[in-house]
Scaffold this motif. Structure first.
Motif, PDB file in Angstrom:
ATOM      1  N   LEU A  68      -0.722  -2.659  16.181  1.00 26.02           N
ATOM      2  CA  LEU A  68      -1.868  -2.050  15.528  1.00 26.02           C
ATOM      3  C   LEU A  68      -2.331  -0.798  16.265  1.00 26.02           C
ATOM      4  CD1 LEU A  68      -3.432  -2.610  12.855  1.00 26.02           C
ATOM      5  CD2 LEU A  68      -5.342  -2.519  14.415  1.00 26.02           C
ATOM      6  N   ILE A  69      -2.581  -0.933  17.566  1.00 25.84           N
ATOM      7  CA  ILE A  69      -2.716   0.280  18.362  1.00 25.84           C
ATOM      8  C   ILE A  69      -1.375   0.474  19.079  1.00 25.84           C
ATOM      9  CG2 ILE A  69      -5.217   0.155  18.628  1.00 25.84           C
ATOM     10  CD1 ILE A  69      -4.823  -1.087  21.337  1.00 25.84           C
TER      11      ILE A  69
ATOM     12  N   MET B 229      -5.895 -10.321  18.726  1.00 27.31           N
ATOM     13  CA  MET B 229      -6.428  -9.858  17.447  1.00 27.31           C
ATOM     14  C   MET B 229      -5.646  -8.636  16.955  1.00 27.31           C
ATOM     15  SD  MET B 229      -8.449  -7.240  16.155  1.00 27.31           S
ATOM     16  CE  MET B 229      -9.464  -6.614  17.491  1.00 27.31           C
TER      17      MET B 229
ATOM     18  N   TYR C 130       0.795  -1.222   0.000  1.00 25.09           N
ATOM     19  CA  TYR C 130       0.000   0.000   0.000  1.00 25.09           C
ATOM     20  C   TYR C 130       0.831   1.277   0.000  1.00 25.09           C
ATOM     21  CZ  TYR C 130      -0.131   1.270   5.030  1.00 25.09           C
ATOM     22  OH  TYR C 130       0.153   1.683   6.297  1.00 25.09           O
TER      23      TYR C 130
ATOM     24  N   GLU D 107     -18.324  -5.087  17.308  1.00 19.03           N
ATOM     25  CA  GLU D 107     -17.202  -4.155  17.110  1.00 19.03           C
ATOM     26  C   GLU D 107     -17.088  -3.157  18.250  1.00 19.03           C
ATOM     27  OE1 GLU D 107     -17.411  -4.404  12.215  1.00 19.03           O
ATOM     28  OE2 GLU D 107     -18.142  -2.606  13.238  1.00 19.03           O
TER      29      GLU D 107
ATOM     30  N   PHE E 227       4.139  -0.529  18.672  1.00 19.94           N
ATOM     31  CA  PHE E 227       2.986  -0.624  17.787  1.00 19.94           C
ATOM     32  C   PHE E 227       2.511  -2.066  17.663  1.00 19.94           C
ATOM     33  CE2 PHE E 227       1.299  -1.339  13.473  1.00 19.94           C
ATOM     34  CZ  PHE E 227       0.289  -0.398  13.418  1.00 19.94           C
TER      35      PHE E 227
ATOM     36  N   SER F  84      -1.956   7.000  13.114  1.00 21.40           N
ATOM     37  CA  SER F  84      -2.302   7.935  12.042  1.00 21.40           C
ATOM     38  C   SER F  84      -3.815   7.953  11.816  1.00 21.40           C
ATOM     39  CB  SER F  84      -1.636   7.507  10.736  1.00 21.40           C
ATOM     40  OG  SER F  84      -2.252   6.325  10.242  1.00 21.40           O
TER      41      SER F  84
ATOM     42  N   TRP G 104      -9.019  -7.757   8.837  1.00 24.29           N
ATOM     43  CA  TRP G 104     -10.351  -7.756   9.445  1.00 24.29           C
ATOM     44  C   TRP G 104     -11.429  -8.129   8.441  1.00 24.29           C
ATOM     45  CZ3 TRP G 104      -9.810  -2.448  12.476  1.00 24.29           C
ATOM     46  CH2 TRP G 104      -8.808  -2.599  13.444  1.00 24.29           C
TER      47      TRP G 104
ATOM     48  N   ARG H 294     -11.390   5.159   5.242  1.00 24.72           N
ATOM     49  CA  ARG H 294      -9.996   5.111   5.682  1.00 24.72           C
ATOM     50  C   ARG H 294      -9.344   3.836   5.181  1.00 24.72           C
ATOM     51  NH1 ARG H 294     -12.736   5.304  10.748  1.00 24.72           N
ATOM     52  NH2 ARG H 294     -13.434   3.178  11.036  1.00 24.72           N
ATOM     53  N   LEU H 295      -8.067   3.667   5.497  1.00 26.97           N
ATOM     54  CA  LEU H 295      -7.326   2.487   5.063  1.00 26.97           C
ATOM     55  C   LEU H 295      -8.093   1.237   5.461  1.00 26.97           C
ATOM     56  CD1 LEU H 295      -4.539   1.412   3.945  1.00 26.97           C
ATOM     57  CD2 LEU H 295      -3.959   1.078   6.327  1.00 26.97           C
TER      58      LEU H 295
ATOM     59  N   GLY I 158     -13.931  -2.983  20.471  1.00 26.96           N
ATOM     60  CA  GLY I 158     -13.197  -1.723  20.374  1.00 26.96           C
ATOM     61  C   GLY I 158     -13.146  -0.983  21.692  1.00 26.96           C
TER      62      GLY I 158
ATOM     63  N   LEU J 208     -17.574  -0.400  11.448  1.00 26.61           N
ATOM     64  CA  LEU J 208     -16.114  -0.248  11.346  1.00 26.61           C
ATOM     65  C   LEU J 208     -15.611  -0.557   9.943  1.00 26.61           C
ATOM     66  CD1 LEU J 208     -13.273  -0.125  12.939  1.00 26.61           C
ATOM     67  CD2 LEU J 208     -13.512  -2.612  13.110  1.00 26.61           C
TER      68      LEU J 208
ATOM     69  N   GLN K 220      -6.358   8.264   8.388  1.00 23.82           N
ATOM     70  CA  GLN K 220      -6.213   8.186   6.931  1.00 23.82           C
ATOM     71  C   GLN K 220      -7.548   8.412   6.228  1.00 23.82           C
ATOM     72  OE1 GLN K 220      -6.795   4.813   8.145  1.00 23.82           O
ATOM     73  NE2 GLN K 220      -5.330   5.352   9.728  1.00 23.82           N
TER      74      GLN K 220
ATOM     75  N   THR L 108      -8.459   0.192  24.041  1.00 19.92           N
ATOM     76  CA  THR L 108      -8.345   1.622  23.761  1.00 19.92           C
ATOM     77  C   THR L 108      -8.411   2.479  25.033  1.00 19.92           C
ATOM     78  OG1 THR L 108     -10.709   1.506  23.360  1.00 19.92           O
ATOM     79  CG2 THR L 108      -9.285   1.518  21.429  1.00 19.92           C
TER      80      THR L 108
HETATM   81  C1  2DC Z   1      -3.298   1.307  12.386  1.00 17.97           C
HETATM   82  O1  2DC Z   1      -1.432   1.841   9.207  1.00 17.97           O
HETATM   83  C2  2DC Z   1      -2.123   1.648  11.463  1.00 17.97           C
HETATM   84  O2  2DC Z   1     -10.193   2.621  17.182  1.00 17.97           O
HETATM   85  C3  2DC Z   1      -2.526   1.514  10.011  1.00 17.97           C
HETATM   86  O3  2DC Z   1     -11.688   0.790  18.349  1.00 17.97           O
HETATM   87  C4  2DC Z   1      -3.722   2.406   9.715  1.00 17.97           C
HETATM   88  C5  2DC Z   1      -4.860   2.163  10.685  1.00 17.97           C
HETATM   89  C6  2DC Z   1      -6.110   1.995  10.203  1.00 17.97           C
HETATM   90  C7  2DC Z   1      -7.316   1.909  11.027  1.00 17.97           C
HETATM   91  C8  2DC Z   1      -7.094   2.228  12.522  1.00 17.97           C
HETATM   92  C9  2DC Z   1      -5.746   1.598  12.934  1.00 17.97           C
HETATM   93  C10 2DC Z   1      -4.543   2.159  12.152  1.00 17.97           C
HETATM   94  C11 2DC Z   1      -5.554   1.718  14.471  1.00 17.97           C
HETATM   95  C12 2DC Z   1      -6.756   1.195  15.269  1.00 17.97           C
HETATM   96  C13 2DC Z   1      -8.065   1.871  14.889  1.00 17.97           C
HETATM   97  C14 2DC Z   1      -8.234   1.664  13.359  1.00 17.97           C
HETATM   98  C15 2DC Z   1      -9.640   2.130  13.083  1.00 17.97           C
HETATM   99  C16 2DC Z   1     -10.412   1.726  14.364  1.00 17.97           C
HETATM  100  C17 2DC Z   1      -9.384   1.180  15.363  1.00 17.97           C
HETATM  101  C18 2DC Z   1      -7.996   3.355  15.253  1.00 17.97           C
HETATM  102  C19 2DC Z   1      -4.226   3.605  12.565  1.00 17.97           C
HETATM  103  C20 2DC Z   1      -9.866   1.312  16.847  1.00 17.97           C
HETATM  104  C21 2DC Z   1      -8.828   0.829  17.817  1.00 17.97           C
HETATM  105  C22 2DC Z   1     -11.207   0.517  17.063  1.00 17.97           C
HETATM  106  C23 2DC Z   1     -11.035  -0.972  16.876  1.00 17.97           C
HETATM  107  C24 2DC Z   1     -12.347  -1.710  16.771  1.00 17.97           C
HETATM  108  C25 2DC Z   1     -12.205  -3.227  16.900  1.00 17.97           C
HETATM  109  C26 2DC Z   1     -13.498  -3.926  16.739  1.00 17.97           C
HETATM  110  C27 2DC Z   1     -11.167  -3.841  16.034  1.00 17.97           C
END
Ligand code: 2DC
Ligand code: HEM
Length: 469
Positions: free
Chosen positions: A454-455, A197, A53, A279, A452, A350, A83, A77-78, A283, A97, A352, A287
């Motif tokens: 993912l979060i 996850m 990407y 979700e 990192f 980030s 998922w 967003r990305l 989520g 989501l 996106q 967080t």
């Molecule tokens: C992670 O490059 C880095 O709130 C990637 O409660 C871009 C990206 C895309 C989507 C983001 C993710 C990042 C981080 C975690 C996020 C997610 C969208 C929602 C999710 C910000 C920045 C989160 C933690 C949600 C998760 C919900 C759950 C059911 C999986």
């Protein structure tokens, strides 16, 4: 004159080589620091292609404003392929989501009314306030048992339970009782599945899940197992409420919770409701608990700030005469503390969007359809955006400086965090109750960095000492 897209500096010409250096630098766990490094190297805009990407990265609030003006009616967003692949694999519906376009918009509008509109906050407050009080009682018990009039611990496991208890109370309108001494193994399994996850998602940002699945890769198998665990537990909770509701609908007259409200409203299919409620439940754990952990860490490093916050809280408690909703409107410094925590320790590295029209960023032409990323972690630590960024100073959110496109921890606009109102209320009430009862200290002056998965989360456990006031 405006410069063409192809002239944007960056590391996008050789994606295979980039992927290689990326692995070598342990890039997976360091994405946030690599982004800071790239902004230092290339300036406020750069292009990047890692694996499959490609994106344009920005850091300035002014550019964020331009980006979000071009997000269109169905902001996208990305796409996190891991998922969507799981849902496709198991034939489960996408919730809010993962949906896009008209379908997302319709679901989101219905959900907004039950989850994020200011009107429902009043329903959440009594439930969340009770969870906060129970947490305090639990800490007193632990202090008593220690026999030392204090408790030194890594609070993260307690915070996961606090967060799950809070979000479940709001979703299901009833308490699960997770703050008792006995912990249901199913609940612990659910919590572990969420962490797994997230952790297994990050490598799949760079290696396509479809490929990993065909290879029989462990990370894909673990990911499937984690989501299976999440869906099974959520299904149990949802079934439970569904059955209760059919037995006697509209019982008691008290607030029935988000799920029951959605079922009675009858505007979304049961499958859609299940997908989004799952979700929200998933989520709602890591967080907020991690953000609270970071906040206690910062408070432990700033004892004077604890005193200031206590003074604000006790004045608000007095002036609001027992009306907690009212009280939450009188604690600006506490809200500033949470913003400050998320500035330095954001959950999302980030934000996106795929832009829907051509725009100009830093004098470069960006065509419609491009994925543009705002480096939230990097922006939070940039001295041109936040003076003395290394200092934890909640008051910067109360007075002084401009907040223009600087407070973006929950995202922006119609696609922002759906759980925002729940998260904010739950975190504010937690801190109010904890500060009213305890003091927080930490052992040594060690700097804890983010990693990192993912979060963003603390790279190692945070040990705190909790003492009664
Ligand atoms: C992670 O490059 C880095 O709130 C990637 O409660 C871009 C990206 C895309 C989507 C983001 C993710 C990042 C981080 C975690 C996020 C997610 C969208 C929602 C999710 C910000 C920045 C989160 C933690 C949600 C998760 C919900 C759950 C059911 C999986
Ligand atoms: C989306 C942050 C807590 C559920 C997001 C996004 C961010 C975010 C940055 C993407 C927004 C965008 O693209 O503009 C946070 C932070 C939290 C938090 C910082 C706490 C400190 C929660 C909680 C829940 C939740 C508690 C559930 C109760 C969601 C959902 C989405 C989302 C469902 C997707 C919304 C959509 O696509 O329409 N969150 N979140 N989040 N969050 Fe959160």
């Amino acid at each position: 004159t405006i410069l063409p897209f192809s002239e944007i500096p960056g590391v996008w010409k050789n994606s295979v080589a980039n992927l290689y250096t990326f692995w070598k630098m342990d890039g997976l766990r360091n994405i946030h620091r690599i982004m800071v490094h790239n902004f230092n190297m290339f300036g406020p805009i750069y292009r990047e292609k890692v694996g499959y990407y490609e994106s344009v990265n920005i850091i300035k609030p002014e550019d964020a404003a331009i980006l979000f003006k071009a997000e269109g009616h169905y902001p996208k967003r990305l796409r996190v392929e891991a998922w969507t692949s799981y849902r496709d694999y198991r034939n489960r519906k996408y919730g809010v989501l993962l949906k896009d376009g008209e379908d997302w918009k319709y679901n989101r509008i219905v959900l907004n009314k039950e989850v994020i509109s200011p009107k429902v906050q009043g329903n959440f407050v009594p439930l969340l306030d009770e969870v906060g009080q129970d947490f305090v009682a639990r800490v007193y018990k632990k202090i008593e048992r220690s026999g030392q009039n204090q408790w030194t611990t890594d609070l993260s496991h307690e915070l996961f339970k606090y967060a799950l208890e809070s979000v479940s109370a709001v979703l299901y309108g009833e308490r699960l009782g997770l703050l008792l001494d006995y912990i249901d193994p199913d609940v612990q399994h659910f919590i572990d599945c969420i962490t797994l996850m997230f952790k297994t998602t990050s490598p799949m940002l760079y290696l396509p899940p479809a490929l990993l699945r065909r290879m029989g890769a462990k990370v894909w198998k673990d990911h499937v197992e984690a989501w299976d665990g999440i869906f099974n537990q959520a299904d149990r909770c949802i079934q439970n409420i569904y059955r209760q509701l059919r037995k006697d609908p509209g019982a008691s007259g008290k607030y029935p919770g988000v799920l029951a409200s959605l079922l009675m409203l009858d505007k979304l299919s049961i499958e859609d409701i299940k997908a989004s409620v799952t979700e929200l439940m998933a989520g709602g754990v890591d967080t907020t608990s991690i953000t609270l952990m970071w906040t206690l860490y910062e408070l432990a490093r700033h004892p004077d700030l604890q005193e200031e916050l206590r003074a604000e809280i006790s004045a608000a408690r007095f002036a609001s005469k027992g009306d907690v909703v009212q009280m939450l409107k009188m604690v600006p410094l506490l809200k500033g503390a949470l913003k400050e925590t998320l500035r330095l320790h954001p959950v999302a590295v980030s934000l996106q969007r795929y832009i829907t029209e051509d725009i100009v960023l830093q004098n470069y032409h960006i065509p419609a359809g491009t994925l543009v990323q705002l480096g939230l972690y990097a922006m939070g630590r940039d001295h041109r955006v936040f003076p003395h960024p290394e200092q934890y100073r909640p008051s910067r959110w109360v007075r002084s400086q401009s907040h223009y496109f600087r407070s973006l921890s929950f995202g922006f606009g119609p696609r922002q965090c759906l759980g925002r109102r729940i998260a904010e209320t739950e975190m504010q009430l937690f801190l109010i109750h904890m500060l009213e009862n305890f003091r927080f200290e930490k052992q040594r002056q060690v700097e804890i960095r983010s990693t990192f998965e993912l979060i963003l989360l603390p790279e190692k456990p945070i040990m705190l000492t909790i003492k009664p006031l």
